[in-house]
Design a protein around this motif. Sequence first.
Motif, PDB file in Angstrom:
ATOM      1  N   PRO A  71      29.436  14.204   6.229  1.00 52.45           N
ATOM      2  CA  PRO A  71      28.227  14.938   5.821  1.00 52.45           C
ATOM      3  C   PRO A  71      28.531  16.343   5.324  1.00 52.45           C
ATOM      4  CG  PRO A  71      28.397  14.869   8.210  1.00 52.45           C
ATOM      5  CD  PRO A  71      29.470  13.972   7.686  1.00 52.45           C
ATOM      6  N   GLY A  72      27.764  16.766   4.326  1.00 54.04           N
ATOM      7  CA  GLY A  72      27.879  18.127   3.831  1.00 54.04           C
ATOM      8  C   GLY A  72      27.217  19.119   4.768  1.00 54.04           C
ATOM      9  N   TYR A  73      27.615  20.379   4.639  1.00 48.72           N
ATOM     10  CA  TYR A  73      27.066  21.453   5.462  1.00 48.72           C
ATOM     11  C   TYR A  73      25.891  22.098   4.721  1.00 48.72           C
ATOM     12  CZ  TYR A  73      31.390  21.522   8.309  1.00 48.72           C
ATOM     13  OH  TYR A  73      32.447  21.210   9.134  1.00 48.72           O
ATOM     14  N   ASP A  74      24.815  22.366   5.449  1.00 49.85           N
ATOM     15  CA  ASP A  74      23.687  23.104   4.894  1.00 49.85           C
ATOM     16  C   ASP A  74      23.829  24.577   5.257  1.00 49.85           C
ATOM     17  OD1 ASP A  74      21.322  20.950   4.103  1.00 49.85           O
ATOM     18  OD2 ASP A  74      22.667  20.215   5.678  1.00 49.85           O
ATOM     19  N   LYS A  75      23.360  25.442   4.390  1.00 51.15           N
ATOM     20  CA  LYS A  75      23.359  26.870   4.701  1.00 51.15           C
ATOM     21  C   LYS A  75      22.444  27.131   5.894  1.00 51.15           C
ATOM     22  CE  LYS A  75      24.281  28.412  -0.022  1.00 51.15           C
ATOM     23  NZ  LYS A  75      25.616  28.949   0.291  1.00 51.15           N
ATOM     24  N   GLN A  76      22.819  28.139   6.703  1.00 46.62           N
ATOM     25  CA  GLN A  76      22.059  28.399   7.918  1.00 46.62           C
ATOM     26  C   GLN A  76      20.578  28.633   7.614  1.00 46.62           C
ATOM     27  OE1 GLN A  76      22.549  32.090  10.468  1.00 46.62           O
ATOM     28  NE2 GLN A  76      23.058  30.533  12.004  1.00 46.62           N
ATOM     29  N   LYS A  77      20.285  29.365   6.573  1.00 48.53           N
ATOM     30  CA  LYS A  77      18.892  29.606   6.204  1.00 48.53           C
ATOM     31  C   LYS A  77      18.147  28.287   6.017  1.00 48.53           C
ATOM     32  CE  LYS A  77      16.095  31.567   2.447  1.00 48.53           C
ATOM     33  NZ  LYS A  77      16.131  32.327   1.161  1.00 48.53           N
ATOM     34  N   ASP A  78      18.776  27.342   5.338  1.00 51.98           N
ATOM     35  CA  ASP A  78      18.134  26.056   5.074  1.00 51.98           C
ATOM     36  C   ASP A  78      17.977  25.227   6.347  1.00 51.98           C
ATOM     37  OD1 ASP A  78      17.990  26.694   2.376  1.00 51.98           O
ATOM     38  OD2 ASP A  78      19.934  25.798   1.926  1.00 51.98           O
ATOM     39  N   VAL A  79      18.914  25.378   7.278  1.00 50.32           N
ATOM     40  CA  VAL A  79      18.788  24.666   8.556  1.00 50.32           C
ATOM     41  C   VAL A  79      17.575  25.192   9.317  1.00 50.32           C
ATOM     42  CG1 VAL A  79      19.895  24.092  10.756  1.00 50.32           C
ATOM     43  CG2 VAL A  79      21.283  24.245   8.669  1.00 50.32           C
ATOM     44  N   TYR A  80      17.448  26.512   9.399  1.00 50.79           N
ATOM     45  CA  TYR A  80      16.289  27.086  10.091  1.00 50.79           C
ATOM     46  C   TYR A  80      14.981  26.628   9.436  1.00 50.79           C
ATOM     47  CZ  TYR A  80      19.237  30.411  12.709  1.00 50.79           C
ATOM     48  OH  TYR A  80      20.156  30.986  13.549  1.00 50.79           O
ATOM     49  N   TYR A  81      14.913  26.684   8.126  1.00 58.19           N
ATOM     50  CA  TYR A  81      13.686  26.293   7.436  1.00 58.19           C
ATOM     51  C   TYR A  81      13.416  24.801   7.627  1.00 58.19           C
ATOM     52  CZ  TYR A  81      13.524  30.827   5.012  1.00 58.19           C
ATOM     53  OH  TYR A  81      13.447  32.156   4.710  1.00 58.19           O
ATOM     54  N   GLY A  82      14.482  24.000   7.642  1.00 60.85           N
ATOM     55  CA  GLY A  82      14.322  22.562   7.844  1.00 60.85           C
ATOM     56  C   GLY A  82      13.771  22.224   9.214  1.00 60.85           C
ATOM     57  N   ILE A  83      14.302  22.863  10.235  1.00 62.28           N
ATOM     58  CA  ILE A  83      13.820  22.535  11.583  1.00 62.28           C
ATOM     59  C   ILE A  83      12.429  23.114  11.831  1.00 62.28           C
ATOM     60  CG2 ILE A  83      16.074  22.090  12.612  1.00 62.28           C
ATOM     61  CD1 ILE A  83      16.169  24.841  13.726  1.00 62.28           C
ATOM     62  N   LEU A  84      12.098  24.217  11.164  1.00 59.20           N
ATOM     63  CA  LEU A  84      10.718  24.705  11.260  1.00 59.20           C
ATOM     64  C   LEU A  84       9.756  23.682  10.676  1.00 59.20           C
ATOM     65  CD1 LEU A  84      11.124  28.497  10.369  1.00 59.20           C
ATOM     66  CD2 LEU A  84      10.213  27.580  12.508  1.00 59.20           C
ATOM     67  N   SER A  85      10.137  23.069   9.557  1.00 57.38           N
ATOM     68  CA  SER A  85       9.304  22.021   8.969  1.00 57.38           C
ATOM     69  C   SER A  85       9.217  20.805   9.892  1.00 57.38           C
ATOM     70  CB  SER A  85       9.885  21.613   7.614  1.00 57.38           C
ATOM     71  OG  SER A  85       9.140  20.568   7.025  1.00 57.38           O
ATOM     72  N   ASP A  86      10.350  20.429  10.496  1.00 60.58           N
ATOM     73  CA  ASP A  86      10.356  19.298  11.431  1.00 60.58           C
ATOM     74  C   ASP A  86       9.440  19.565  12.627  1.00 60.58           C
ATOM     75  OD1 ASP A  86      12.137  17.903   9.857  1.00 60.58           O
ATOM     76  OD2 ASP A  86      13.905  18.470  11.022  1.00 60.58           O
ATOM     77  N   LEU A  87       9.493  20.780  13.136  1.00 62.49           N
ATOM     78  CA  LEU A  87       8.679  21.117  14.304  1.00 62.49           C
ATOM     79  C   LEU A  87       7.187  21.143  13.954  1.00 62.49           C
ATOM     80  CD1 LEU A  87      10.934  23.877  15.890  1.00 62.49           C
ATOM     81  CD2 LEU A  87      10.350  21.677  16.930  1.00 62.49           C
ATOM     82  N   LYS A  88       6.869  21.572  12.751  1.00 58.90           N
ATOM     83  CA  LYS A  88       5.473  21.535  12.320  1.00 58.90           C
ATOM     84  C   LYS A  88       4.978  20.089  12.259  1.00 58.90           C
ATOM     85  CE  LYS A  88       2.353  23.175   8.677  1.00 58.90           C
ATOM     86  NZ  LYS A  88       2.250  23.929   7.397  1.00 58.90           N
ATOM     87  N   SER A  89       5.829  19.196  11.752  1.00 62.76           N
ATOM     88  CA  SER A  89       5.475  17.777  11.702  1.00 62.76           C
ATOM     89  C   SER A  89       5.321  17.194  13.099  1.00 62.76           C
ATOM     90  CB  SER A  89       6.548  16.998  10.932  1.00 62.76           C
ATOM     91  OG  SER A  89       6.635  17.430   9.591  1.00 62.76           O
ATOM     92  N   ALA A  90       6.239  17.582  13.995  1.00 59.29           N
ATOM     93  CA  ALA A  90       6.172  17.091  15.371  1.00 59.29           C
ATOM     94  C   ALA A  90       4.892  17.558  16.050  1.00 59.29           C
ATOM     95  CB  ALA A  90       7.392  17.556  16.153  1.00 59.29           C
ATOM     96  N   GLN A  91       4.522  18.803  15.808  1.00 55.62           N
ATOM     97  CA  GLN A  91       3.309  19.347  16.406  1.00 55.62           C
ATOM     98  C   GLN A  91       2.081  18.550  15.971  1.00 55.62           C
ATOM     99  OE1 GLN A  91       1.132  20.747  18.644  1.00 55.62           O
ATOM    100  NE2 GLN A  91       2.624  22.408  18.639  1.00 55.62           N
ATOM    101  N   ALA A  92       2.027  18.201  14.698  1.00 47.18           N
ATOM    102  CA  ALA A  92       0.886  17.435  14.189  1.00 47.18           C
ATOM    103  C   ALA A  92       0.857  16.015  14.756  1.00 47.18           C
ATOM    104  CB  ALA A  92       0.943  17.390  12.664  1.00 47.18           C
ATOM    105  N   ALA A  93       2.040  15.454  15.029  1.00 39.84           N
ATOM    106  CA  ALA A  93       2.123  14.064  15.505  1.00 39.84           C
ATOM    107  C   ALA A  93       1.879  13.923  16.999  1.00 39.84           C
ATOM    108  CB  ALA A  93       3.486  13.480  15.146  1.00 39.84           C
ATOM    109  N   LEU A  94       2.209  14.943  17.775  1.00 42.31           N
ATOM    110  CA  LEU A  94       2.017  14.873  19.224  1.00 42.31           C
ATOM    111  C   LEU A  94       0.537  14.699  19.550  1.00 42.31           C
ATOM    112  CD1 LEU A  94       4.505  17.702  20.282  1.00 42.31           C
ATOM    113  CD2 LEU A  94       4.654  15.317  21.051  1.00 42.31           C
TER     114      LEU A  94
END
Length: 477
Positions: free
Chosen positions: A154-177
């Motif tokens: 797997p390729g490495y993502d820039k740290q900024k993109d990792v933070y933004y990605g997991i923020l998006s994931d957490l927003k999705s998780a919040q809506a699904a819970l």
Amino acid sequence: MKNKKLYILAILAIAFSSCKKELDEVNINPNAPEVAQPDYLLTGTTKATVDSYWGVTNNMNSSLLFVQHWAKVQYTEEDRFIYSNSSFTALWSTGYAQSIAGFNKIIELGDAQGNPNYKAVALVLRSWTFLLLTDAYGDVPYSQAGKIKQFVTPGYDKQKDVYYGILSDLKSAQAALDPAAKPIAGDVIYSNNIALWKKFTNSLRLRIALRIADKDPAKAKQVIDEIQAEGGAYIGSNSENAALKYDVSPQQNPVAASFETRNDYRISKTIVDKLASLNDPRLPVYASRTENPPQGYVGIPNGSTNSEASAIGLANSSKPGAYFLDPKAPAVILSYAEVLFDRAEAAARGFTTENAEDLYKQAITASLQQYGINGNDQITGYLGRADVQYDPANYKKSIGQQKWIALFGQGLEAWAEQRRLDYPQLTASVNTVLNGKIPVRFIYPGTEQSLNGQNYKNAVSSQGADLLTTKLWFDAF
């Protein structure tokens, strides 16, 4: 003749099918499930992740030393920052091979079984795992991680993109819970209390929003505004702390397990001296009295040589407090005190209209009460000290120092916050090997160079040299 051949082939096909069926039945293990069960996976994967977070390699032998909560009393090489590219493999290997792989499987099973809460809880815990990884290493595999059939390397993502990605994931998780949806089993954090999972999710989003606040304040404020617009709540009491509660052996706390067979660690002189100077009532919780008289609280200076530490002695220095050595001591992932400090900082930065000073005092109170310090006189007296008072002109110093104290034992999180806030200002020993600097990242495991070489090289080219002293994207100052 042709019909005869077809007849023979049909007989052989039936025989082969029958034989295959018998072999398949013989090879079935009646004691093992044919399909992975999300409850067992959730328990096992959560525990493996928390064990790694709270255990020896990533906590006691590295981040707790960097942040000067703990020190080494013998075999002090790590306290002098002498590491190799095999020193930091545990967080990486556990994070990718067990945690992310396990949570990905639970996400699949949640979809397959029509249970959104399994999927959402796994997404929250996977996001926390990615947060641990990027906070420690910087650029890491994220978008291609765990997709072994598609991306063997797997390729490495820039740290900024990792933070933004997991923020998006957490927003999705919040809506699904959904507390009204199907329940989940195997939940060793909140025992199927989905309302608390929603609070934890928001609290984790707040943590990450502040992690990026020095680099992208607009994005940080946007995240906090979204949480408020959703009507979301945060962890609201110590009883709601996100934590794994351990049990007696063999399910004991990793710290207790280590002290059953080893005696390498003591509390750091840095934090002992700070707590003593503040007359902080947490000192007897965080530290044990020395075995030898006069029994007091004596920390080991970080970065001591083996001979210097030996001269102080095992019986003349303080182990961590009995609270942390208890086999049943909880491993805290995110506490009420941390949430209050985060809300105080968000207010100080102008992201919210809350009262920063009031939240700061509430945060200190919550930390004291987390450890059973409930006396009004003790709490009021401590909050009234001039050296504890909130300084609106330097909120990073006030919050940074008290948050550092409150996060005692949570090495990876305390280290991330000390790097971000730059308080307390810690000094490296002259015996350390980084020219007066304290590590600001983990170096990548050596296996990445040999097994994922091109992507490793790309990450180093983008982020900077693979050294303990290369600052990460979030560490702005």
